[in-house]
Design a protein around this motif. Structure first.
Motif, PDB file in Angstrom:
ATOM      1  N   ALA A   4      25.316  19.895 -42.490  1.00 15.97           N
ATOM      2  CA  ALA A   4      25.666  21.040 -43.331  1.00 15.97           C
ATOM      3  C   ALA A   4      26.748  21.930 -42.718  1.00 15.97           C
ATOM      4  O   ALA A   4      27.458  22.623 -43.452  1.00 15.97           O
ATOM      5  CB  ALA A   4      24.423  21.876 -43.605  1.00 15.97           C
ATOM      6  N   ASN A   5      26.915  21.917 -41.385  1.00 18.12           N
ATOM      7  CA  ASN A   5      27.788  22.888 -40.738  1.00 18.12           C
ATOM      8  C   ASN A   5      28.943  22.320 -39.915  1.00 18.12           C
ATOM      9  O   ASN A   5      29.819  23.076 -39.508  1.00 18.12           O
ATOM     10  CB  ASN A   5      26.950  23.793 -39.820  1.00 18.12           C
ATOM     11  N   ALA A   6      28.967  21.041 -39.658  1.00 22.87           N
ATOM     12  CA  ALA A   6      29.996  20.463 -38.789  1.00 22.87           C
ATOM     13  C   ALA A   6      31.301  20.220 -39.540  1.00 22.87           C
ATOM     14  O   ALA A   6      31.307  19.970 -40.751  1.00 22.87           O
ATOM     15  CB  ALA A   6      29.507  19.150 -38.188  1.00 22.87           C
ATOM     16  N   ARG A   7      32.416  20.306 -38.788  1.00 26.80           N
ATOM     17  CA  ARG A   7      33.735  19.979 -39.355  1.00 26.80           C
ATOM     18  C   ARG A   7      33.933  18.480 -39.481  1.00 26.80           C
ATOM     19  O   ARG A   7      34.713  18.020 -40.305  1.00 26.80           O
ATOM     20  CB  ARG A   7      34.855  20.501 -38.448  1.00 26.80           C
ATOM     21  N   PHE A   8      33.274  17.724 -38.599  1.00 25.38           N
ATOM     22  CA  PHE A   8      33.482  16.281 -38.518  1.00 25.38           C
ATOM     23  C   PHE A   8      32.181  15.537 -38.831  1.00 25.38           C
ATOM     24  O   PHE A   8      31.102  16.094 -38.706  1.00 25.38           O
ATOM     25  CB  PHE A   8      33.946  15.894 -37.107  1.00 25.38           C
ATOM     26  N   PRO A   9      32.259  14.252 -39.185  1.00 27.44           N
ATOM     27  CA  PRO A   9      31.050  13.469 -39.434  1.00 27.44           C
ATOM     28  C   PRO A   9      30.291  13.173 -38.140  1.00 27.44           C
ATOM     29  O   PRO A   9      30.868  13.158 -37.050  1.00 27.44           O
ATOM     30  CB  PRO A   9      31.581  12.174 -40.068  1.00 27.44           C
ATOM     31  N   ILE A  10      29.006  12.918 -38.286  1.00 24.84           N
ATOM     32  CA  ILE A  10      28.150  12.596 -37.136  1.00 24.84           C
ATOM     33  C   ILE A  10      28.500  11.202 -36.613  1.00 24.84           C
ATOM     34  O   ILE A  10      28.579  10.249 -37.386  1.00 24.84           O
ATOM     35  CB  ILE A  10      26.666  12.664 -37.521  1.00 24.84           C
ATOM     36  N   LEU A  11      28.692  11.097 -35.305  1.00 28.48           N
ATOM     37  CA  LEU A  11      28.969   9.812 -34.665  1.00 28.48           C
ATOM     38  C   LEU A  11      27.743   9.236 -33.979  1.00 28.48           C
ATOM     39  O   LEU A  11      27.557   8.025 -33.932  1.00 28.48           O
ATOM     40  CB  LEU A  11      30.085   9.976 -33.622  1.00 28.48           C
TER      41      LEU A  11
END
Length: 75
Positions: free
Chosen positions: A38-45
């Motif tokens: 919900a809050n990150a600029r980038f996708p989860i790796l």
């Protein structure tokens, strides 16, 4: 909702961890993964659960920018 203490480290490809921008915040979320989505600029790796109860979530892009979220065990 769970309450977490989160260390957020923004790492750029030029400075690496040495020049990472760091902050500590307290959040309420269903899970570490849901907060980052919900809050990150980038996708989860990557998501790693540590033996001490902390959860490490790493988000980033193809250019080498990484944001590392370290969530305390819920309290």
């Amino acid at each position: 909702m769970n309450e977490y203490e989160v260390i957020i480290e923004e790492i750029n490809p030029c400075g690496g961890e040495t020049y990472a921008r760091k902050e500590i915040i307290e959040v309420e979320a269903e899970s570490p993964e849901s907060y980052v989505k919900a809050n990150a600029r980038f996708p989860i790796l990557e998501i790693n659960e540590q033996s001490d109860g902390t959860t490490l979530v790493i988000a980033g892009n193809d250019s080498g920018y990484i944001t590392r979220y370290t969530f305390s065990a819920p309290f």
